[in-house]
Design a protein around this motif. Structure first.
Motif, PDB file in Angstrom:
ATOM      1  N   CYS A  40      14.638  -6.120  -7.962  1.00  0.00           N
ATOM      2  CA  CYS A  40      14.568  -5.720  -9.364  1.00  0.00           C
ATOM      3  C   CYS A  40      14.135  -6.907 -10.218  1.00  0.00           C
ATOM      4  O   CYS A  40      14.821  -7.929 -10.256  1.00  0.00           O
ATOM      5  CB  CYS A  40      15.933  -5.234  -9.847  1.00  0.00           C
ATOM      6  SG  CYS A  40      16.515  -3.742  -9.043  1.00  0.00           S
ATOM      7  N   ARG A 212      22.243  -1.637 -12.823  1.00  0.00           N
ATOM      8  CA  ARG A 212      21.561  -0.756 -11.876  1.00  0.00           C
ATOM      9  C   ARG A 212      21.882   0.708 -12.150  1.00  0.00           C
ATOM     10  O   ARG A 212      20.998   1.568 -12.115  1.00  0.00           O
ATOM     11  CB  ARG A 212      21.930  -1.122 -10.441  1.00  0.00           C
ATOM     12  CG  ARG A 212      21.400  -2.479  -9.978  1.00  0.00           C
ATOM     13  CD  ARG A 212      21.654  -2.703  -8.508  1.00  0.00           C
ATOM     14  NE  ARG A 212      20.805  -1.836  -7.689  1.00  0.00           N
ATOM     15  CZ  ARG A 212      21.025  -1.577  -6.413  1.00  0.00           C
ATOM     16  NH1 ARG A 212      22.089  -2.082  -5.804  1.00  0.00           N
ATOM     17  NH2 ARG A 212      20.205  -0.813  -5.725  1.00  0.00           N
ATOM     18  N   ARG A 213      23.147   1.015 -12.425  1.00  0.00           N
ATOM     19  CA  ARG A 213      23.524   2.395 -12.738  1.00  0.00           C
ATOM     20  C   ARG A 213      22.835   2.870 -14.013  1.00  0.00           C
ATOM     21  O   ARG A 213      22.328   3.997 -14.075  1.00  0.00           O
ATOM     22  CB  ARG A 213      25.044   2.515 -12.898  1.00  0.00           C
ATOM     23  CG  ARG A 213      25.821   2.446 -11.593  1.00  0.00           C
ATOM     24  CD  ARG A 213      27.231   3.008 -11.774  1.00  0.00           C
ATOM     25  NE  ARG A 213      27.938   2.399 -12.887  1.00  0.00           N
ATOM     26  CZ  ARG A 213      28.695   1.315 -12.785  1.00  0.00           C
ATOM     27  NH1 ARG A 213      28.831   0.699 -11.609  1.00  0.00           N
ATOM     28  NH2 ARG A 213      29.318   0.828 -13.842  1.00  0.00           N
ATOM     29  N   TRP A 215      20.061   1.751 -15.326  1.00  0.00           N
ATOM     30  CA  TRP A 215      18.641   1.916 -15.096  1.00  0.00           C
ATOM     31  C   TRP A 215      18.348   3.233 -14.389  1.00  0.00           C
ATOM     32  O   TRP A 215      17.408   3.949 -14.732  1.00  0.00           O
ATOM     33  CB  TRP A 215      18.078   0.758 -14.285  1.00  0.00           C
ATOM     34  CG  TRP A 215      16.619   0.956 -13.979  1.00  0.00           C
ATOM     35  CD1 TRP A 215      16.052   1.226 -12.775  1.00  0.00           C
ATOM     36  CD2 TRP A 215      15.539   0.936 -14.916  1.00  0.00           C
ATOM     37  NE1 TRP A 215      14.703   1.365 -12.887  1.00  0.00           N
ATOM     38  CE2 TRP A 215      14.354   1.190 -14.197  1.00  0.00           C
ATOM     39  CE3 TRP A 215      15.464   0.725 -16.290  1.00  0.00           C
ATOM     40  CZ2 TRP A 215      13.108   1.263 -14.811  1.00  0.00           C
ATOM     41  CZ3 TRP A 215      14.216   0.778 -16.899  1.00  0.00           C
ATOM     42  CH2 TRP A 215      13.066   1.043 -16.160  1.00  0.00           C
ATOM     43  N   ASP A 216      19.177   3.601 -13.428  1.00  0.00           N
ATOM     44  CA  ASP A 216      18.987   4.870 -12.707  1.00  0.00           C
ATOM     45  C   ASP A 216      19.121   6.055 -13.658  1.00  0.00           C
ATOM     46  O   ASP A 216      18.346   7.012 -13.589  1.00  0.00           O
ATOM     47  CB  ASP A 216      20.016   5.003 -11.565  1.00  0.00           C
ATOM     48  CG  ASP A 216      19.698   4.088 -10.400  1.00  0.00           C
ATOM     49  OD1 ASP A 216      18.542   3.651 -10.285  1.00  0.00           O
ATOM     50  OD2 ASP A 216      20.626   3.818  -9.608  1.00  0.00           O
ATOM     51  N   LYS A 219      16.074   6.087 -15.947  1.00  0.00           N
ATOM     52  CA  LYS A 219      14.895   6.491 -15.181  1.00  0.00           C
ATOM     53  C   LYS A 219      14.888   8.019 -14.972  1.00  0.00           C
ATOM     54  O   LYS A 219      13.848   8.669 -15.100  1.00  0.00           O
ATOM     55  CB  LYS A 219      14.887   5.766 -13.854  1.00  0.00           C
ATOM     56  CG  LYS A 219      13.656   6.016 -12.992  1.00  0.00           C
ATOM     57  CD  LYS A 219      13.637   5.102 -11.789  1.00  0.00           C
ATOM     58  CE  LYS A 219      14.860   5.343 -10.902  1.00  0.00           C
ATOM     59  NZ  LYS A 219      14.822   4.530  -9.666  1.00  0.00           N
ATOM     60  N   ASN A 220      16.063   8.580 -14.682  1.00  0.00           N
ATOM     61  CA  ASN A 220      16.165  10.015 -14.460  1.00  0.00           C
ATOM     62  C   ASN A 220      15.918  10.804 -15.748  1.00  0.00           C
ATOM     63  O   ASN A 220      15.324  11.884 -15.727  1.00  0.00           O
ATOM     64  CB  ASN A 220      17.541  10.380 -13.890  1.00  0.00           C
ATOM     65  CG  ASN A 220      17.696   9.903 -12.458  1.00  0.00           C
ATOM     66  OD1 ASN A 220      16.719   9.739 -11.728  1.00  0.00           O
ATOM     67  ND2 ASN A 220      18.941   9.655 -12.036  1.00  0.00           N
TER      68      ASN A 220
END
Length: 223
Positions: A40, A212-213, A215-216, A219-220
């Motif tokens: 990342c 990270r969570r 960003w996920d 992104k979704n």
């Protein structure tokens, strides 16, 4: 080799006289290493927040300020000791006894903004934190700010000229107000892609996991 995934930008809202912001910077650096291990890529930008927005331009004697804030000199010393111990856990050697004045930080924030324009923001932020917490530098003094800026990669004369003008002052005050309007009451606070995630010098592993969570989720949403 896998391509590094561009995760975007982390915004750090901080004050140069906030000890937890320096400790948080060390946790953030480790969090960035963890994110890099997961391929990342990330950018970091530092933004202003004044812990003492009503501080006189010349600052105040630190001992007097701390007594007023914490109700006594002994209480202040106990807090300083805990801060020094917390800093040591992330490899920082605080010498809070060297600090004579608690400064107004508008000019320090202007320097950080200027450093961002010149591409050396992280280095200058590091010099400010180290200068203040480890060496007792008066970061309300323009000449000392210029020295620290030069240590971080800026041209000293350019820093002095900037500080002698009003350059960046309006933007720093606007940034401070923007943070307050966003509900930020304490620093360091961390945002990803403009979304404030958490405040405080949380451990690096927790930071990396939160980024990270988030960003996920982002992104979704964009998918």
């Amino acid at each position: 080799m896998d391509q590094a995934h561009p995760i975007g930008r982390i915004d750090v809202i901080s004050d140069a006289i906030c000890p937890w912001c320096y400790i948080g910077k060390r946790h953030l650096e480790r969090a960035l290493d963890i994110l890099a291990e997961h391929h990342c890529k990330i950018a970091v930008a530092w933004h202003p927040f004044q812990l003492n927005p009503d501080m006189p331009a010349e600052g105040v004697e630190r001992e007097k300020y701390r007594i007023a804030k914490f109700g006594g000199l002994e209480r202040s010393r106990q807090i300083d000791q805990r801060l020094t111990e917390a800093a040591a856990h992330v490899g920082l050697e605080f010498h809070l006894e060297k600090i004579v004045r608690t400064p107004n930080t508008i000019n320090a924030h202007r320097l950080i903004r200027f450093a961002g324009q010149k591409g050396v923001q992280d280095a200058v932020v590091e010099e400010l934190f180290e200068g203040y917490f480890c060496k007792g530098a008066d970061i309300g003094d323009s000449k000392i700010l210029a020295d620290l800026g030069a240590e971080g990669g800026l041209d000293r004369a350019e820093v002095l000229a900037m500080l002698a003008s009003d350059q960046g002052r309006k933007e720093v005050l606007a940034g401070d107000q923007m943070a307050r309007n966003a509900g930020i009451q304490g620093v360091p606070s961390f945002a990803l892609q403009g979304h404030v995630l958490f405040s405080g010098a949380v451990p690096a592993e927790e930071m990396a996991s939160s980024f990270r969570r988030a960003w996920d989720i982002l992104k979704n949403r964009a998918a």
